[in-house]
Design a protein around this motif. Structure first.
Motif: not given
Ligand SMILES: Cc1ncc(COP(=O)(O)O)c(C=O)c1O
Ligand SMILES: Cc1ncc(COP(=O)(O)O)c(C=O)c1O
Lengths: 364, 364
Positions: B201, B232, B260, B302
């Motif tokens: 991240y 992604e 998900t 999520t």
């Protein structure tokens, strides 16, 4: 205007470890430097305070999204009892380059250098005097905003801690066995490989764990794209002497630009030893080995200075370099760099920066 | 033998934020779960304690080498006033997969689930009731050994904190503009992309910062090797409907396996909508677009559940998808998933896990 650094002295001083019992990075001195960043204030309140735990909210970004950078350098004690640093401006420049990559607000390099010097001066008695020992300096920045969003933090702490460290080579400079890494990747162009940020080291642990079980000291990292070009060895830059010429991988965006690397290149040029920064593949290295031209190999970094590679294992083949012994160039570079760092020889490049210890600094 | 969790209740309770003022991840509940790891004890002392700052040595590994993992899931309030979780075992399994990659000792998934349930039960009054709101659950593990060596830590903390969060879509589900990332790389095979660890991240912030200035919500990540295959979108998995078939990038080692994502695939199969996991290149997507066959695109995770992509910008070309509106499948998946999560529709897959609130838990 020069910023002043507030100093709050510790009321009790710790016992210093015995020189022959020093390890790396386990014991810390009595004080640390801390500076805060908040918006809109920016970096503020530079202070030397007693070494103490940090009190940080569990939602602070550093615990979740890893936004952090760090540096590593050393203070050396000369035989005259002076403390000196080795090219510290390069570490602070690199810290700011890392900051840019990690979206962390840049620091004032002059202030940071001043902070390091004042802290080292205050802790001068912590610099061990024995051969090969030093005071390791760890500046680092962590993101402390209590917020679980993936975005740059708006609060940071810049901290400098110091740790007296023993000699890297207890029994003289010593070649290690290295495994060429084939499964894991340290960094890739477009990633964070040229920044000194925690994530790079976290991701390297697994590869290290696997090869350590097989008796290797470190891995040799190949590039993340073709798994072909040599990047670094462990947490060091790497050099090879091939048929009289020293080769080191060119900086490509995924390799950390080491201070030691740069110093080695300058020294070799100074000695008129041919040295070149370029792409070098593991196949080329293997070819050179088979042709009897792989004469030396070594890692270069602040911790070990020079770490000779005695054996390189690639696809189960063991490439034994220079009979597993420390090469001539490796040794000469190691000796010269350490002699400059400890003030035992002249410093033609002006690399060394003295730390002046003002008389008002009292030592226990 | 089932382990008991020690509970130490907070003496004062915080004021809860107003539902319409809820943000994401800024406010935390009254308690947190903490468990420690040391050697040779292993994980021990599972406890629910008042939410409080952590006191950690500045040399702790988390601040330097980023060894950490985390998870993210939610507790939802049903119209009957029950609290429920969505497939929490998958988050805990993924946490342990992340642990393996990061050389962190695995946790007992059963105990962790029990801890989450007990904590959520205790904090049940913190689960907001308004449409689209929920209680975000953040389990995470940090390395706390005070040691500056690049090696797996020998001390850790596993912590769970809770944050009431507002509706992701304040004015209904809404398509966003996405830029295809060409310079930066999120992850590469052999790296840590399939683990949920801070460094991934931290390294993504820069790309996000650059495109945000140009008005994009997120970047679409391409693979780190060929910069060609889609991985992604932001911190979500990504789906495309091409000529009637739904395509999502296959798990390849650098993509996070989203809960998900897996749920979307199962739902589509249940509905007999063709869905396939495979490599998909940005060129193929572009071709499909030009042929008028790129019918829908959406992110899945999520936080947003489903985030429709209204525009994709690649090499300065703007690919407008479904007239910039939310597609039919995107909407249907979003509606069904949220209805299952909030207990408004049947749950044919047994995804929902009720949190039983024992009568002895007192609410303020
Ligand atoms: C990944 C990596 N490469 C190379 C180096 C060598 O850099 P320097 O010579 O500045 O210590 C280091 C460490 O210091 C490092 O962490
Ligand atoms: C990088 C990344 N990809 C995908 C996801 C989606 O995963 P999940 O559906 O489990 O939330 C997340 C976040 O949660 C993520 O951080």
């Amino acid at each position: 205007m020069e910023q002043t650094i507030r100093v709050e002295l510790s009321e009790t001083l710790k016992e210093k470890p015995k020189t022959d019992q020093l390890e790396f990075g386990r014991v810390f001195t009595d004080h640390m430097f801390v500076m805060e960043y908040t918006e809109p204030l920016g970096w503020h309140n530079p202070s030397i305070v007693p070494y103490q735990p940090l009190t940080i909210d569990p939602s602070a970004m550093i615990f979740h999204y890893g936004q952090s950078v760090f540096e590593g350098l050393k203070a050396y004690l000369t035989s005259d009892g002076d403390a000196q640093l080795f090219r510290p401006e390069r570490n602070l420049k690199r810290l700011n380059r890392s900051n840019q990559r990690l979206c962390i607000p840049e620091i004032d390099e002059k202030l940071a250098l001043k902070a390091i010097k004042e802290l080292v001066a205050l802790e001068k008695d912590w610099i061990p005097g024995a051969e090969g020992t030093s005071l390791y300096i760890r500046p680092f920045i962590i993101s402390t905003e209590p917020y679980l969003g993936v975005a740059p933090s708006r609060h940071y702490k810049f901290i400098v801690i110091l740790s007296p460290v023993g000699a890297y080579y207890k029994e003289g400079i010593n070649p290690v066995k290295i495994a060429v890494e084939s499964q894991f990747v340290r960094a890739v162009v477009g990633g964070t490989g040229e920044a000194k940020t925690g994530g790079n080291y976290a991701s390297s642990l697994k590869a290290q764990e696997v090869v350590a079980k097989e008796g290797y000291a470190q891995v040799l990292w190949l590039d993340g794209v073709e798994k072909k070009y040599i990047e670094e060895v462990g947490s060091m830059n790497v050099f090879f002497k091939i048929n009289g010429e020293v080769v080191t991988p060119a900086l490509n965006g995924s390799i950390l630009e080491g201070v030691t690397r740069n110093s080695v290149i300058q020294l070799l040029k100074h000695w008129n030893v041919p040295v070149v920064e370029r792409k070098i593949s593991i196949d080329e290295l293997h070819e050179a080995y088979k042709a009897g031209q792989l004469e030396e190999a070594f890692g270069a970094g602040t911790a070990a200075v020079i770490s000779p590679i005695g054996q390189l294992t690639w696809r189960k083949e063991h490439l034994v370099i220079n009979n597993g012994e420390t090469g001539e160039i490796s040794k000469k570079v190691y000796d010269t760099l350490t002699e400059i760092q400890y003030g035992k020889t002249e410093d033609p490049f002006d690399w060394v920066e003295k730390v002046s210890v003002p008389s008002k600094v009292k030592h226990a």
